[in-house]
Design a protein around this motif. Structure first.
Motif, PDB file in Angstrom:
ATOM      1  N   SER A 276       0.689  -1.414  -0.336  1.00  0.00           N
ATOM      2  CA  SER A 276      -0.028   0.076   0.125  1.00  0.00           C
ATOM      3  C   SER A 276       0.864   1.132   0.085  1.00  0.00           C
ATOM      4  CB  SER A 276      -0.958   0.107   1.138  1.00  0.00           C
ATOM      5  OG  SER A 276      -0.177   0.084   2.376  1.00  0.00           O
ATOM      6  N   TRP A 277       1.929   1.067   0.596  1.00  0.00           N
ATOM      7  CA  TRP A 277       3.055   2.243   0.460  1.00  0.00           C
ATOM      8  C   TRP A 277       3.519   2.603  -0.911  1.00  0.00           C
ATOM      9  CZ3 TRP A 277       8.243   2.336  -0.291  1.00  0.00           C
ATOM     10  CH2 TRP A 277       9.064   3.532   0.221  1.00  0.00           C
ATOM     11  N   ILE A 278       3.864   1.505  -1.596  1.00  0.00           N
ATOM     12  CA  ILE A 278       4.399   1.540  -3.073  1.00  0.00           C
ATOM     13  C   ILE A 278       3.171   2.302  -3.712  1.00  0.00           C
ATOM     14  CG2 ILE A 278       4.745   0.222  -4.933  1.00  0.00           C
ATOM     15  CD1 ILE A 278       7.083   0.326  -3.119  1.00  0.00           C
ATOM     16  N   ALA A 279       1.929   2.392  -3.702  1.00  0.00           N
ATOM     17  CA  ALA A 279       1.084   2.902  -4.092  1.00  0.00           C
ATOM     18  C   ALA A 279       0.826   4.242  -4.116  1.00  0.00           C
ATOM     19  CB  ALA A 279      -0.481   2.357  -3.820  1.00  0.00           C
ATOM     20  N   VAL A 280       1.671   5.034  -3.276  1.00  0.00           N
ATOM     21  CA  VAL A 280       1.625   6.173  -3.171  1.00  0.00           C
ATOM     22  C   VAL A 280       2.993   6.890  -2.927  1.00  0.00           C
ATOM     23  CG1 VAL A 280      -0.613   6.739  -1.833  1.00  0.00           C
ATOM     24  CG2 VAL A 280       1.247   5.813  -0.549  1.00  0.00           C
ATOM     25  N   ALA A 281       3.935   6.008  -2.924  1.00  0.00           N
ATOM     26  CA  ALA A 281       5.242   6.539  -2.817  1.00  0.00           C
ATOM     27  C   ALA A 281       5.882   7.101  -4.175  1.00  0.00           C
ATOM     28  CB  ALA A 281       6.296   5.257  -2.489  1.00  0.00           C
ATOM     29  N   GLY A 282       5.141   6.818  -5.296  1.00  0.00           N
ATOM     30  CA  GLY A 282       5.559   7.534  -6.471  1.00  0.00           C
ATOM     31  C   GLY A 282       4.905   9.071  -6.813  1.00  0.00           C
ATOM     32  N   TRP A 283       4.556   9.512  -5.596  1.00  0.00           N
ATOM     33  CA  TRP A 283       4.036  10.810  -5.840  1.00  0.00           C
ATOM     34  C   TRP A 283       5.073  11.991  -6.325  1.00  0.00           C
ATOM     35  CZ3 TRP A 283       6.341  15.113  -3.235  1.00  0.00           C
ATOM     36  CH2 TRP A 283       7.153  14.795  -2.337  1.00  0.00           C
ATOM     37  N   PRO A 284       6.483  11.861  -6.063  1.00  0.00           N
ATOM     38  CA  PRO A 284       7.464  12.391  -6.659  1.00  0.00           C
ATOM     39  C   PRO A 284       7.466  12.669  -8.507  1.00  0.00           C
ATOM     40  CG  PRO A 284       8.503  11.533  -4.799  1.00  0.00           C
ATOM     41  CD  PRO A 284       7.272  10.986  -5.302  1.00  0.00           C
ATOM     42  N   LEU A 285       7.029  11.615  -8.638  1.00  0.00           N
ATOM     43  CA  LEU A 285       6.908  11.525 -10.390  1.00  0.00           C
ATOM     44  C   LEU A 285       5.895  12.534 -10.860  1.00  0.00           C
ATOM     45  CD1 LEU A 285       7.421  10.046 -12.928  1.00  0.00           C
ATOM     46  CD2 LEU A 285       5.664   8.237 -12.530  1.00  0.00           C
ATOM     47  N   THR A 286       4.607  12.669  -9.940  1.00  0.00           N
ATOM     48  CA  THR A 286       3.843  13.691 -10.528  1.00  0.00           C
ATOM     49  C   THR A 286       4.250  15.103 -10.269  1.00  0.00           C
ATOM     50  OG1 THR A 286       1.981  12.257 -10.024  1.00  0.00           O
ATOM     51  CG2 THR A 286       1.391  14.314 -10.330  1.00  0.00           C
ATOM     52  N   ALA A 287       4.884  15.330  -9.158  1.00  0.00           N
ATOM     53  CA  ALA A 287       5.603  16.701  -8.863  1.00  0.00           C
ATOM     54  C   ALA A 287       6.702  17.086  -9.931  1.00  0.00           C
ATOM     55  CB  ALA A 287       6.444  16.556  -7.349  1.00  0.00           C
ATOM     56  N   VAL A 288       7.375  16.070 -10.756  1.00  0.00           N
ATOM     57  CA  VAL A 288       8.229  16.412 -11.772  1.00  0.00           C
ATOM     58  C   VAL A 288       7.424  17.067 -12.856  1.00  0.00           C
ATOM     59  CG1 VAL A 288      10.012  15.640 -13.280  1.00  0.00           C
ATOM     60  CG2 VAL A 288      10.038  14.744 -11.084  1.00  0.00           C
ATOM     61  N   PHE A 289       6.132  16.644 -13.096  1.00  0.00           N
ATOM     62  CA  PHE A 289       5.474  17.058 -14.224  1.00  0.00           C
ATOM     63  C   PHE A 289       4.991  18.705 -14.112  1.00  0.00           C
ATOM     64  CE2 PHE A 289       5.032  12.651 -15.146  1.00  0.00           C
ATOM     65  CZ  PHE A 289       5.180  12.762 -16.575  1.00  0.00           C
ATOM     66  N   LEU A 290       5.042  19.034 -12.733  1.00  0.00           N
ATOM     67  CA  LEU A 290       4.531  20.226 -12.285  1.00  0.00           C
ATOM     68  C   LEU A 290       5.656  21.260 -12.453  1.00  0.00           C
ATOM     69  CD1 LEU A 290       2.786  20.084  -8.779  1.00  0.00           C
ATOM     70  CD2 LEU A 290       1.769  21.191 -10.931  1.00  0.00           C
ATOM     71  N   LEU A 291       6.988  20.879 -12.728  1.00  0.00           N
ATOM     72  CA  LEU A 291       8.270  21.938 -12.682  1.00  0.00           C
ATOM     73  C   LEU A 291       7.892  22.693 -14.003  1.00  0.00           C
ATOM     74  CD1 LEU A 291      11.100  19.744 -11.632  1.00  0.00           C
ATOM     75  CD2 LEU A 291       9.564  21.264 -10.082  1.00  0.00           C
ATOM     76  N   PRO A 292       7.579  22.185 -15.512  1.00  0.00           N
ATOM     77  CA  PRO A 292       7.462  23.398 -16.180  1.00  0.00           C
ATOM     78  C   PRO A 292       6.420  24.548 -16.198  1.00  0.00           C
ATOM     79  CG  PRO A 292       7.604  20.800 -16.971  1.00  0.00           C
ATOM     80  CD  PRO A 292       7.198  20.883 -15.418  1.00  0.00           C
ATOM     81  N   PHE A 293       5.179  24.100 -15.434  1.00  0.00           N
ATOM     82  CA  PHE A 293       4.319  24.653 -15.330  1.00  0.00           C
ATOM     83  C   PHE A 293       4.645  26.191 -14.266  1.00  0.00           C
ATOM     84  CE2 PHE A 293       1.710  20.965 -16.282  1.00  0.00           C
ATOM     85  CZ  PHE A 293       0.631  21.869 -17.239  1.00  0.00           C
TER      86      PHE A 293
ATOM     87  N   LEU B 252      -2.513  18.309 -11.350  1.00  0.00           N
ATOM     88  CA  LEU B 252      -1.400  17.580 -10.942  1.00  0.00           C
ATOM     89  C   LEU B 252      -1.108  18.141  -9.471  1.00  0.00           C
ATOM     90  CD1 LEU B 252       0.673  18.564 -13.972  1.00  0.00           C
ATOM     91  CD2 LEU B 252      -0.089  16.391 -13.434  1.00  0.00           C
ATOM     92  N   GLU B 253      -1.309  19.297  -9.072  1.00  0.00           N
ATOM     93  CA  GLU B 253      -1.052  19.837  -7.744  1.00  0.00           C
ATOM     94  C   GLU B 253      -2.072  19.064  -6.766  1.00  0.00           C
ATOM     95  OE1 GLU B 253      -0.105  24.475  -8.210  1.00  0.00           O
ATOM     96  OE2 GLU B 253      -2.263  23.971  -7.956  1.00  0.00           O
ATOM     97  N   GLN B 254      -3.181  18.545  -6.832  1.00  0.00           N
ATOM     98  CA  GLN B 254      -4.124  17.830  -6.290  1.00  0.00           C
ATOM     99  C   GLN B 254      -3.528  16.580  -5.877  1.00  0.00           C
ATOM    100  OE1 GLN B 254      -6.194  15.208  -7.249  1.00  0.00           O
ATOM    101  NE2 GLN B 254      -7.961  15.053  -5.759  1.00  0.00           N
ATOM    102  N   GLN B 255      -3.304  15.886  -7.216  1.00  0.00           N
ATOM    103  CA  GLN B 255      -2.773  14.572  -7.124  1.00  0.00           C
ATOM    104  C   GLN B 255      -1.413  14.525  -6.141  1.00  0.00           C
ATOM    105  OE1 GLN B 255      -3.835  11.556  -7.965  1.00  0.00           O
ATOM    106  NE2 GLN B 255      -1.940  10.398  -7.220  1.00  0.00           N
ATOM    107  N   VAL B 256      -0.556  15.591  -6.433  1.00  0.00           N
ATOM    108  CA  VAL B 256       0.631  15.521  -5.635  1.00  0.00           C
ATOM    109  C   VAL B 256       0.388  15.580  -4.173  1.00  0.00           C
ATOM    110  CG1 VAL B 256       2.740  16.607  -4.951  1.00  0.00           C
ATOM    111  CG2 VAL B 256       2.196  16.296  -7.311  1.00  0.00           C
ATOM    112  N   MET B 257      -0.598  16.358  -3.759  1.00  0.00           N
ATOM    113  CA  MET B 257      -0.650  16.604  -2.337  1.00  0.00           C
ATOM    114  C   MET B 257      -1.686  15.361  -1.623  1.00  0.00           C
ATOM    115  SD  MET B 257       0.478  19.269  -1.721  1.00  0.00           S
ATOM    116  CE  MET B 257      -0.010  19.596   0.033  1.00  0.00           C
ATOM    117  N   VAL B 258      -2.511  14.830  -2.301  1.00  0.00           N
ATOM    118  CA  VAL B 258      -3.184  14.002  -1.916  1.00  0.00           C
ATOM    119  C   VAL B 258      -2.316  12.534  -1.837  1.00  0.00           C
ATOM    120  CG1 VAL B 258      -4.934  12.108  -2.521  1.00  0.00           C
ATOM    121  CG2 VAL B 258      -5.435  14.484  -2.923  1.00  0.00           C
ATOM    122  N   SER B 259      -1.485  12.342  -2.647  1.00  0.00           N
ATOM    123  CA  SER B 259      -0.497  11.126  -2.657  1.00  0.00           C
ATOM    124  C   SER B 259       0.487  11.347  -1.560  1.00  0.00           C
ATOM    125  CB  SER B 259       0.070  11.001  -4.019  1.00  0.00           C
ATOM    126  OG  SER B 259      -0.763  10.311  -4.954  1.00  0.00           O
TER     127      SER B 259
END
Length: 323
Positions: free
Chosen positions: A27-44, A185-192
């Protein structure tokens, strides 16, 4: 969604098939990937000059609640995967569509039309059939009580999954708005992130981080395979969640629920090929009913949308004629 979620489901089951035992770790693995989504926020932020959404206490608490629900949901599914074949667990996960429709009706105010009700009945029948045929695909070493427990955890996880979909859309409508994809993307990062925090506490209390080395050594295909399963499990799950939230942002809660459930037959077929899951007559019937339920909903929704568009165009033409 249609690629990442089936891959994540198969990797989750592979973890247990090859010797993994921890529910908290999966279950931890399911949310441990949140930095991946955070990377997609950087160009914005750095290329387009968009400022992050201000964090009010109301927004932070909304993220925290969704993160807690996400952590509990992932733990429920982890228990289900430890006791059920991947094909069975994915078929039971199709019940997330009826739950999504019901929660969307009560929380977001989405209408329940005839096609939606029809799909709910059909998919519920498919789940009942899986329950009737429960003794035909029980994995080796799993007792009847454990199989039933996995069945119940899967249904409860699907219900909570539907609630998360509805609450996420409510968050967009009431607080975040639908102005830009970076908000999604922000919502997904924060929830994860919050989900990762809650799950990490559970993993630490259960001493699962320290047990990882022992699990890796005992893993059927070796330590490298063990860590690759965990790594790609984190990546695929995060991509699947990101896709579902994006669909929710671009369309609606129910469409996200539909696409989330469409992965069921894909996962079931892949599980038969990869894990040689038994595919008896009852399970085949359940798959066909599930596909029928999806098709019924999609056809009814498309027909209704077309009728609404025609009505809108007719009103515009009448206004122009009046002028």
């Amino acid at each position: 969604m249609l690629v990442a979620f089936p891959a994540s489901s198969l990797l989750s089951r592979l973890y247990y098939v090859d010797g993994g035992k921890s529910r908290w770790l999966l279950s931890w693995i399911a949310v441990a990937g949140w930095p991946l989504t955070a990377v997609f926020l950087l160009p914005f932020y750095f290329q387009r000059g968009i400022s992050p959404t201000p964090l009010s206490w109301k927004l932070i608490m909304s993220y925290a609640v969704l993160g807690l629900f996400s952590a509990v949901d992932n733990l429920m599914y982890a228990w289900a995967y430890s006791f059920l074949p991947a094909s069975t667990s994915s078929l039971l996960a199709a019940s997330s569509l009826p739950f999504t429709a019901i929660f969307a009706y009560f929380i977001v105010g989405k209408k329940l039309n005839a096609s939606t009700l029809n799909s709910i009945v059909i998919i519920t029948a498919a789940v009942v059939i899986i329950g009737i045929d429960s003794n035909s695909d029980k994995p080796a070493g799993v007792s009847h009580r454990q199989y039933v427990a996995g069945f119940i955890w899967d249904i409860l996880g699907s219900a909570l999954h539907g609630l998360i979909f509805a609450l996420s859309e409510l968050l967009f409508i009431k607080i975040l708005g639908r102005e830009s994809f970076h908000v999604v993307l922000e919502q997904q990062v924060m929830v994860s992130l919050f989900g990762c925090i809650f799950t990490t506490i559970g993993v630490i209390i259960n001493h699962d981080f320290t047990a990882m080395k022992l699990e890796a050594v005992a893993f059927k295909h070796g330590a490298v395979s063990y860590y690759m399963v965990l790594f790609w499990g984190a990546v695929t799950f995060q991509l699947g969640i990101l896709g579902s939230v994006a669909v929710l942002y671009l369309t609606s809660t129910l469409m996200a629920g539909v696409l989330n459930a469409v992965r069921v037959p894909v996962t079931s077929i892949a599980a038969v090929v990869c894990f040689h899951d038994p595919m008896g007559g009852f399970k085949v019937l359940s798959v066909l009913l599930t596909i029928w339920g999806f098709g019924s909903y999609i056809y009814g929704t498309a027909t209704e949308a077309k009728a609404e568009q025609q009505l809108t165009n007719r009103k515009k033409n009448e206004e122009i004629s009046t002028v």
